[in-house]
Design an enzyme around this catalytic site. Structure first.
Site, PDB file in Angstrom:
ATOM      1  N   SER A 202       0.832  -1.205   0.000  1.00  0.00           N
ATOM      2  CA  SER A 202       0.000   0.000   0.000  1.00  0.00           C
ATOM      3  C   SER A 202       0.865   1.253   0.000  1.00  0.00           C
ATOM      4  O   SER A 202       0.471   2.292  -0.502  1.00  0.00           O
ATOM      5  CB  SER A 202      -0.885   0.035   1.230  1.00  0.00           C
ATOM      6  OG  SER A 202      -1.329  -1.249   1.557  1.00  0.00           O
TER       7      SER A 202
ATOM      8  N   SER B 108       4.477   1.104  -0.553  1.00  0.00           N
ATOM      9  CA  SER B 108       5.842   0.781  -0.958  1.00  0.00           C
ATOM     10  C   SER B 108       5.893  -0.028  -2.233  1.00  0.00           C
ATOM     11  O   SER B 108       4.908  -0.660  -2.626  1.00  0.00           O
ATOM     12  CB  SER B 108       6.504  -0.019   0.162  1.00  0.00           C
ATOM     13  OG  SER B 108       5.638  -1.053   0.574  1.00  0.00           O
TER      14      SER B 108
ATOM     15  N   LYS C  11      13.133  -2.070  -0.637  1.00  0.00           N
ATOM     16  CA  LYS C  11      11.784  -1.544  -0.416  1.00  0.00           C
ATOM     17  C   LYS C  11      11.867  -0.031  -0.516  1.00  0.00           C
ATOM     18  O   LYS C  11      12.646   0.597   0.205  1.00  0.00           O
ATOM     19  CB  LYS C  11      11.304  -1.982   0.966  1.00  0.00           C
ATOM     20  CG  LYS C  11       9.903  -1.550   1.305  1.00  0.00           C
ATOM     21  CD  LYS C  11       9.377  -2.415   2.441  1.00  0.00           C
ATOM     22  CE  LYS C  11       8.071  -1.914   2.987  1.00  0.00           C
ATOM     23  NZ  LYS C  11       7.391  -2.914   3.809  1.00  0.00           N
TER      24      LYS C  11
ATOM     25  N   ALA D  74      14.186 -12.463  -1.003  1.00  0.00           N
ATOM     26  CA  ALA D  74      13.533 -13.772  -0.863  1.00  0.00           C
ATOM     27  C   ALA D  74      13.003 -14.153  -2.244  1.00  0.00           C
ATOM     28  O   ALA D  74      11.913 -13.753  -2.639  1.00  0.00           O
ATOM     29  CB  ALA D  74      12.413 -13.687   0.169  1.00  0.00           C
TER      30      ALA D  74
ATOM     31  N   GLU E  33       6.098 -15.602  -1.509  1.00  0.00           N
ATOM     32  CA  GLU E  33       5.333 -15.841  -0.280  1.00  0.00           C
ATOM     33  C   GLU E  33       4.959 -17.313  -0.073  1.00  0.00           C
ATOM     34  O   GLU E  33       4.596 -18.004  -1.025  1.00  0.00           O
ATOM     35  CB  GLU E  33       4.037 -15.005  -0.330  1.00  0.00           C
ATOM     36  CG  GLU E  33       4.319 -13.515  -0.434  1.00  0.00           C
ATOM     37  CD  GLU E  33       3.076 -12.667  -0.664  1.00  0.00           C
ATOM     38  OE1 GLU E  33       1.948 -13.214  -0.644  1.00  0.00           O
ATOM     39  OE2 GLU E  33       3.234 -11.446  -0.864  1.00  0.00           O
TER      40      GLU E  33
ATOM     41  N   ASP F 236       1.671  -9.752  13.261  1.00  0.00           N
ATOM     42  CA  ASP F 236       1.004  -9.965  11.966  1.00  0.00           C
ATOM     43  C   ASP F 236       1.648 -11.141  11.230  1.00  0.00           C
ATOM     44  O   ASP F 236       1.925 -11.060  10.032  1.00  0.00           O
ATOM     45  CB  ASP F 236       1.076  -8.678  11.125  1.00  0.00           C
ATOM     46  CG  ASP F 236       0.057  -8.684   9.977  1.00  0.00           C
ATOM     47  OD1 ASP F 236      -0.862  -9.541   9.987  1.00  0.00           O
ATOM     48  OD2 ASP F 236       0.191  -7.854   9.064  1.00  0.00           O
TER      49      ASP F 236
ATOM     50  N   GLU G 292       1.366 -14.689   4.071  1.00  0.00           N
ATOM     51  CA  GLU G 292       1.831 -13.639   3.138  1.00  0.00           C
ATOM     52  C   GLU G 292       3.112 -12.980   3.636  1.00  0.00           C
ATOM     53  O   GLU G 292       3.839 -12.382   2.848  1.00  0.00           O
ATOM     54  CB  GLU G 292       0.789 -12.516   2.981  1.00  0.00           C
ATOM     55  CG  GLU G 292      -0.479 -12.901   2.288  1.00  0.00           C
ATOM     56  CD  GLU G 292      -1.576 -13.252   3.283  1.00  0.00           C
ATOM     57  OE1 GLU G 292      -1.314 -14.053   4.220  1.00  0.00           O
ATOM     58  OE2 GLU G 292      -2.693 -12.749   3.126  1.00  0.00           O
TER      59      GLU G 292
ATOM     60  N   ASP H 289       7.762  -8.026   7.203  1.00  0.00           N
ATOM     61  CA  ASP H 289       6.655  -7.118   7.519  1.00  0.00           C
ATOM     62  C   ASP H 289       6.532  -6.832   9.021  1.00  0.00           C
ATOM     63  O   ASP H 289       5.596  -7.272   9.684  1.00  0.00           O
ATOM     64  CB  ASP H 289       5.331  -7.654   6.955  1.00  0.00           C
ATOM     65  CG  ASP H 289       4.338  -6.514   6.760  1.00  0.00           C
ATOM     66  OD1 ASP H 289       4.638  -5.388   7.202  1.00  0.00           O
ATOM     67  OD2 ASP H 289       3.264  -6.752   6.178  1.00  0.00           O
TER      68      ASP H 289
HETATM   69  P1  ATP Z   1       1.015  -3.753   2.572  1.00  0.00           P
HETATM   70  O1  ATP Z   1       1.982  -2.657   2.896  1.00  0.00           O
HETATM   71  O2  ATP Z   1      -0.101  -3.308   1.714  1.00  0.00           O
HETATM   72  O3  ATP Z   1       0.610  -4.553   3.761  1.00  0.00           O
HETATM   73  P2  ATP Z   1       3.114  -5.524   1.896  1.00  0.00           P
HETATM   74  O4  ATP Z   1       3.478  -5.555   3.340  1.00  0.00           O
HETATM   75  O5  ATP Z   1       3.034  -6.818   1.167  1.00  0.00           O
HETATM   76  O6  ATP Z   1       1.771  -4.752   1.638  1.00  0.00           O
HETATM   77  P3  ATP Z   1       5.680  -4.701   0.963  1.00  0.00           P
HETATM   78  O7  ATP Z   1       6.401  -5.099   2.191  1.00  0.00           O
HETATM   79  O8  ATP Z   1       6.064  -3.425   0.319  1.00  0.00           O
HETATM   80  O9  ATP Z   1       4.145  -4.569   1.173  1.00  0.00           O
HETATM   81  O10 ATP Z   1       5.848  -5.856  -0.091  1.00  0.00           O
HETATM   82  C1  ATP Z   1       5.299  -5.775  -1.370  1.00  0.00           C
HETATM   83  C2  ATP Z   1       5.504  -7.108  -2.080  1.00  0.00           C
HETATM   84  O11 ATP Z   1       6.888  -7.327  -2.311  1.00  0.00           O
HETATM   85  C3  ATP Z   1       4.995  -8.271  -1.281  1.00  0.00           C
HETATM   86  O12 ATP Z   1       4.009  -8.907  -2.037  1.00  0.00           O
HETATM   87  C4  ATP Z   1       6.142  -9.200  -1.084  1.00  0.00           C
HETATM   88  O13 ATP Z   1       5.835 -10.483  -1.520  1.00  0.00           O
HETATM   89  C5  ATP Z   1       7.266  -8.630  -1.941  1.00  0.00           C
HETATM   90  N1  ATP Z   1       8.445  -8.550  -1.087  1.00  0.00           N
HETATM   91  C6  ATP Z   1       8.553  -7.809   0.034  1.00  0.00           C
HETATM   92  N2  ATP Z   1       9.752  -7.975   0.607  1.00  0.00           N
HETATM   93  C7  ATP Z   1      10.438  -8.842  -0.180  1.00  0.00           C
HETATM   94  C8  ATP Z   1      11.743  -9.440  -0.098  1.00  0.00           C
HETATM   95  N3  ATP Z   1      12.575  -9.146   0.896  1.00  0.00           N
HETATM   96  N4  ATP Z   1      12.103 -10.313  -1.065  1.00  0.00           N
HETATM   97  C9  ATP Z   1      11.236 -10.599  -2.060  1.00  0.00           C
HETATM   98  N5  ATP Z   1      10.008 -10.092  -2.191  1.00  0.00           N
HETATM   99  C10 ATP Z   1       9.592  -9.222  -1.263  1.00  0.00           C
END
Ligand code: ATP
Length: 365
Positions: free
Chosen positions: A45, A47, A64, A115, A119, A167, A171, A185
Site C-alpha cells: 500500500s 511501498s 523496499k 527472498a 510468499e 502480523d 503472506e 513485515d
Molecule cells: P502492505 O503494505 O499493503 O501490507 P506488503 O506488506 O506486502 O503490503 P511490501 O512489504 O512493500 O508490502 O511488499 C510488497 C511485495 O513485495 C509483497 O508482495 C512481497 O511479496 C514482496 N516482497 C517484500 N519484501 C520482499 C523481499 N525481501 N524479497 C522478495 N520479495 C519481497
C-alpha cells in the site's frame, strides 16, 4: 513504471548519486546509485519492492522503496520507524535482514534480504490446487513440521529481541532461493521494553493508535483490546460498531484482567498465529474464516473451528494447545514454560533446531 497512481514510487533515476559523501568504504554506506535496479517484486500500500544488485559486490537484495510524501500524507511515519527499528534488532536466518537504509529527496530505501521464492501463501495455494496434495488439502506432515519449526525459530528470536510481530501470516513468510523462510513485515510490530520509555508504561503510550494484524490470524486477546478493534474497523465502519457492541459490555471469558494486566501485550499472540498457520499448512485454509471480518472475529472469540477428518493427532494436539483463548495458558506462553516447552511438543520431535536453516528444505510437490 506503468503504474498510473501518482503515489506509486518510481525506480530511482540512474544518476542520482549524492555528492555529500565520497566513496568511503563501500560496506559502510550505500545510496541508490550503488545499485542496479531490476524487476519489481511487488507493491504494498505504501511501498514498492524491487530486486537490486549491489554494483560493488554483485550481491542481490530486495529494496523496499517508500515515497516520503505518501508516507507523511497517510500518517505512516510511525509504522515505517517501527519497521526499521525492529528489523534493526533482528539477526536470524529465518528473518529478513535489513542491511542499509538511506534516502534521497523523494524516497526512503530499505535494503533487505532478497527472498527469491516469494510468499509461503503462494505455495500453500499451489499445493492445494495440485492433485498431489494430501487428502487433507495441503502440505504433508513432515513438510508442515519443517515450516512450523522454522517459523517458531524465527518467532523465538523476535521475542528474545523484545519484539512482538503481531502480523504473522503466510503472506508475511517469504521463501529464499533454497525454500527456507524469511519472516518479514514488521510494520505492525511492538517493541516490548523500549529503553527510551523513561520508565513509563509503554502500553499506555502505544495502545491508542495501535492497529494490528490480519483478521484470520489475530488472537482473541488482541481482538478484545478496543484500540485494536478500532483499528481493524477502519476498513469497515459497520464492523466497528458491531465489534464495539460485542466487545465492550461483555468481555470474553478469558479477558478477566484489567487493562493494566495488558494481556494483549503478550508475546503469545504470535503463538496463536502459529497455531493458525500450522492448521492452514495441513488443510490449505485458516481455521477461522467467516464471510466477512466481523464473522471471522466472532469465530475467533468463540473458538469456533473444527479439525477435518484425517487431521494428524499430533498436530491436532499441538494446534488445540496453541488456539487457546487465554494467552497465559497457551502452550509456549511465558507462564507455560515459554517457547522451550513448545519446542518440546511431540509435533516437533526429530527437529534439529540448531541446523534447521542449513538443512535442505523438503521438496514441495
Ligand atoms: P502492505 O503494505 O499493503 O501490507 P506488503 O506488506 O506486502 O503490503 P511490501 O512489504 O512493500 O508490502 O511488499 C510488497 C511485495 O513485495 C509483497 O508482495 C512481497 O511479496 C514482496 N516482497 C517484500 N519484501 C520482499 C523481499 N525481501 N524479497 C522478495 N520479495 C519481497
Amino acid at each position: 513504471s506503468s503504474s498510473s497512481s501518482s503515489a506509486a514510487p518510481l525506480p530511482p533515476p540512474a544518476a542520482s548519486r549524492s555528492t555529500s559523501q565520497n566513496d568511503v568504504h563501500p560496506k559502510l554506506r550505500r545510496d541508490a546509485s550503488d545499485f542496479e535496479f531490476g524487476a519489481t517484486l511487488g507493491e504494498g500500500s505504501y511501498s514498492t519492492v524491487m530486486a537490486a544488485r549491489d554494483k560493488h559486490t554483485g550481491s542481490w537484495y530486495a529494496i523496499k522503496i517508500l515515497d516520503k510524501k505518501h508516507i507523511i500524507r497517510h500518517k505512516k511515519v510511525k509504522y515505517v520507524d517501527i519497521e526499521k527499528n525492529t528489523l534493526n534488532r533482528m539477526n536470524h536466518p529465518g528473518i529478513v535482514r535489513l542491511y542499509w537504509t538511506f534516502h534521497d529527496q523523494q524516497q526512503l530505501y530499505f535494503v533487505l534480504d532478497l527472498a527469491r521464492n516469494g510468499e509461503l501463501l503462494t505455495y500453500i495455494k499451489k499445493v492445494r490446487a495440485n492433485s498431489l496434495a494430501t487428502p487433507l488439502g495441503a502440505f504433508d506432515l513432515p513438510t508442515t513440521q519443517f515450516y512450523a519449526a522454522e517459523i517458531l525459530s524465527a518467532i523465538e528470536h523476535v521475542h528474545e529481541m523484545g519484539v512482538i510481530h503481531r502480523d504473522i501470516k503466510p503472506e508475511n513468510i517469504l521463501l529464499d532461493e533454497n525454500m527456507h523462510i524469511k519472516l518479514t513485515d514488521f510494520g505492525t510490530a511492538k517493541i516490548l521494553e523500549s529503553l527510551d520509555d523513561g520508565g513509563k508504561d509503554s502500553l499506555t503510550r502505544h495502545r491508542a493508535n495501535s492497529w494490528v494484524g490480519t483478521a484470520e490470524y489475530v488472537s482473541p486477546e488482541l481482538l478484545n483490546d478496543k484500540s485494536t478493534c478500532k483499528a481493524y474497523a477502519s476498513s469497515a465502519i459497520i464492523s466497528f460498531l458491531l465489534i464495539l457492541k460485542s466487545a465492550a459490555p461483555n468481555q470474553s471469558p478469558t479477558n478477566t484482567n484489567s487493562p493494566a494486566a495488558s494481556p494483549h501485550l503478550s508475546t503469545s499472540s504470535d503463538l496463536w498465529a502459529l497455531g493458525c498457520i500450522i492448521y492452514q499448512l495441513l488443510t490449505g485454509r485458516p481455521p477461522f474464516k467467516g464471510s466477512n471480518e466481523y464473522l471471522t472475529f466472532e469465530k475467533i472469540k468463540n473458538l469456533q473451528y473444527t479439525f477435518p477428518y484425517g487431521f494428524p493427532d499430533v498436530a491436532r494436539d499441538l494446534v488445540s494447545k496453541l488456539l487457546v483463548l487465554d494467552p497465559a495458558t497457551r502452550l509456549g506462553a511465558p507462564e507455560q514454560g515459554g517457547i522451550k516447552a513448545l519446542k518440546a511438543h511431540a509435533f516437533f520431535e526429530g527437529i534439529d533446531w540448531e541446523r534447521l536453516f542449513e538443512l535442505p528444505a523438503p521438496k514441495l510437490h
